[in-house]
Design an enzyme around this catalytic site. Structure first.
Site, mmCIF file in Angstrom:
data_model
loop_
_atom_site.group_PDB
_atom_site.id
_atom_site.type_symbol
_atom_site.label_atom_id
_atom_site.label_comp_id
_atom_site.label_asym_id
_atom_site.label_seq_id
_atom_site.Cartn_x
_atom_site.Cartn_y
_atom_site.Cartn_z
ATOM 1 N N GLU A 171 -1.009 -0.163 11.090
ATOM 2 C CA GLU A 171 -0.456 -1.332 11.818
ATOM 3 C C GLU A 171 0.699 -0.726 12.936
ATOM 4 O O GLU A 171 1.215 0.662 12.500
ATOM 5 C CB GLU A 171 0.639 -2.021 10.855
ATOM 6 C CG GLU A 171 -0.349 -2.686 9.762
ATOM 7 C CD GLU A 171 0.192 -3.638 8.530
ATOM 8 O OE1 GLU A 171 -0.374 -4.050 7.998
ATOM 9 O OE2 GLU A 171 1.624 -3.214 8.428
ATOM 10 N N ASP A 190 -1.325 -4.131 0.931
ATOM 11 C CA ASP A 190 -2.524 -4.827 0.242
ATOM 12 C C ASP A 190 -3.408 -4.010 -0.459
ATOM 13 O O ASP A 190 -3.917 -4.610 -1.680
ATOM 14 C CB ASP A 190 -3.236 -5.694 1.301
ATOM 15 C CG ASP A 190 -2.486 -6.504 2.125
ATOM 16 O OD1 ASP A 190 -1.366 -7.231 1.549
ATOM 17 O OD2 ASP A 190 -2.626 -6.858 3.444
#
Length: 372
Positions: free
Chosen positions: A127, A143
C-alpha cells in the site's frame, strides 16, 4: 529573509518490483487506487498515467485487464506512479487477478470470502500514498499474510530506508507455527496442489468461520475489569507527553477524562471482532481525542498489554503478546520479520511497529518479493 520552499517531489516516481522468490510462475502487477485531486477510483499504467474505471454494474461486471507484466525470478520491473495517488500495488503468481466493478467502483479481491474468484491465486499487495509531502509505502498483513516482501524508499540525498523483509525461512515459520496451534490451524489456506496461499488475519478468519469468534473475549474482559480498581493513563501523542487522558471502568464502560477532569470519551467493552478490526466498539474518528484513545486501546488489546501496563501506548516489544489467549497471528509475524516490524493489525503503527517507509523527497522506491 524568506525561507526556501520545500521541494515538491517528482511528478512521476519510479518503483522497481524485484522478484527474489525463487518461484517459476509468471508475475502480474497492478497499480490500483484513488486519484487524490478528483477522488476518482482507477488504475495506473506502467508509464504512470491514471485512468478512471469505467462504470460498473450489479451484479459486478469484469474490470478491464490492466495488469502489467511483472518480473521473472531474479528480475525486476519498473513501474511509475503519479504524484497525487494513493492505492495498492498488487502482485499475483501464475494466474491474473479477477477484478470486478460495481456502480460504486472496484471490488477488491477478498479470498477469505466464499465464492471469491481469487481464492485459489497466490497474491498479495503493498500500500502507498504519494503526494506533495512525499511517499509512504508499506507492506500490509492487516487482512492476510501471503507473499512476504520488503519495501524501500530512496531520498534525494541518496539514503534508502527499507523494512518488511522476513527472516530466512520466515514465511514457512509463520505457517508452521499457526498450523501447529489447534485454535489457529484453520486460518492457513492451502491450494489443492499443496501451495500454501495465505494465512488469514484473525478478523477475516473469524468472520469466515475459521477462528473462534469469541477467541479473545476472556482476555478483553480481564483487561477491561482491571481498570475498575486502578487508572489507565493514555498518552496518545509522543510529541505531546503532557497531553494525557485518564480512563476508568464502571461495568462494561470505560470512560476517559482530560487533564481538567472533563469527560471526553467512553467505550463499551469491545468484542473480539472489534479488537481484530479496530472498529465497532473501538471507533476511531479522525479527531484529536476519541480516535487517538481508541487507536491506543486497540493496539494495547491486540498486543496483550492492556490490564498489566497502565500507561499506554507501551513501547517495549518484549512486553507484547505474552498474555493468554493472545493474537498469535501478529505475534508470529512480528517474530519472523528481520527488523521485527509488520502491519499485522490496523493500528500496528501505534508506537511505530509498522513496516512502513516514508521519504519527504523520494527519488525512487522498490518492492522486493522475498524468497519462499
Amino acid at each position: 529573509m524568506s525561507t526556501p520552499a520545500e521541494a515538491v517531489p517528482p511528478d512521476i516516481l519510479p518503483i522497481t518490483v524485484a522478484n527474489s522468490t525463487g518461484r517459476g510462475e509468471a508475475v502480474h502487477l497492478y497499480v490500483l487506487g484513488t486519484d487524490l485531486a478528483s477522488g476518482k477510483l482507477g488504475y495506473v499504467d506502467q508509464a504512470g498515467a491514471f485512468t478512471p474505471w469505467p462504470a460498473g454494474q450489479n451484479p459486478p461486471s469484469p474490470a478491464p485487464d490492466v495488469s502489467i507484466d511483472g518480473p521473472g525470478n531474479g528480475g525486476g520491473t519498473e513501474i511509475k506512479v503519479p504524484r497525487g495517488f494513493s492505492g495498492r500495488v498488487y502482485f499475483s503468481f501464475g494466474d491474473k487477478l479477477d477484478f470486478r466493478l460495481t456502480p460504486d467502483g472496484l471490488v477488491q479481491p477478498a479470498p477469505w470470502a466464499d465464492g471469491d474468484p481469487n481464492k485459489n491465486i497466490l497474491f498479495d499487495w503493498s500500500e502507498f500514498t504519494y503526494n506533495d509531502s512525499g511517499l509512504w509505502l508499506n507492506s500490509s498483513q492487516v487482512d492476510m499474510f501471503a507473499v512476504p516482501h520488503s519495501v524501500s524508499a530512496t531520498g534525494s540525498d541518496g539514503s534508502t530506508d527499507t523494512t518488511g523483509a522476513p527472516v530466512s525461512g520466515g514465511r514457512q515459520a509463520v505457517i508452521d507455527s499457526l498450523k501447529a496451534d489447534p485454535a489457529w490451524a484453520n486460518t492457513v489456506d492451502t491450494r489443492s496442489d499443496g501451495t500454501v496461499l495465505r494465512v488469514l488475519a484473525p478478523g477475516k478468519a473469524a468472520g469466515s468461520g475459521r477462528l473462534d469468534t469469541a477467541y479473545l473475549d476472556s482476555y478483553i474482559s480481564s483487561a477491561w475489569q482491571a481498570y475498575e480498581s486502578k487508572d489507565l493513563t493514555v498518552v496518545p501523542f509522543a510529541d505531546q507527553p503532557d497531553k494525557k487522558f485518564i480512563g476508568h471502568t464502571s461495568g462494561n464502560v470505560m470512560t476517559f477524562k482530560d487533564g481538567s477532569g472533563a469527560e471526553v470519551a467512553s467505550f463499551n467493552k469491545p468484542s473480539s471482532a472489534s479488537v481484530w478490526g479496530c472498529d465497532g466498539d473501538l471507533p476511531s474518528p479522525n479527531d484529536q481525542v476519541v480516535g487517538p484513545i481508541s487507536r491506543t486501546l486497540c493496539a494495547a488489546l491486540n498486543r496483550g498489554t492492556l490490564g498489566k501496563i497502565d500507561t499506554q501506548p507501551s513501547t517495549n516489544a518484549a512486553d507484547f503478546y505474552t498474555n493468554s489467549p493472545t493474537n498469535q497471528y501478529a505475534k508470529t509475524i512480528h517474530a519472523n520479520m528481520a527488523d521485527g516490524k509488520a502491519y499485522a493489525f490496523a493500528y500496528d503503527d501505534v508506537g511505530n511497529f509498522e513496516s512502513l517507509v516514508h521519504k519527504g523527497d523520494p527519488q525512487s522506491a522498490s518492492i522486493t518479493l522475498s524468497p519462499f
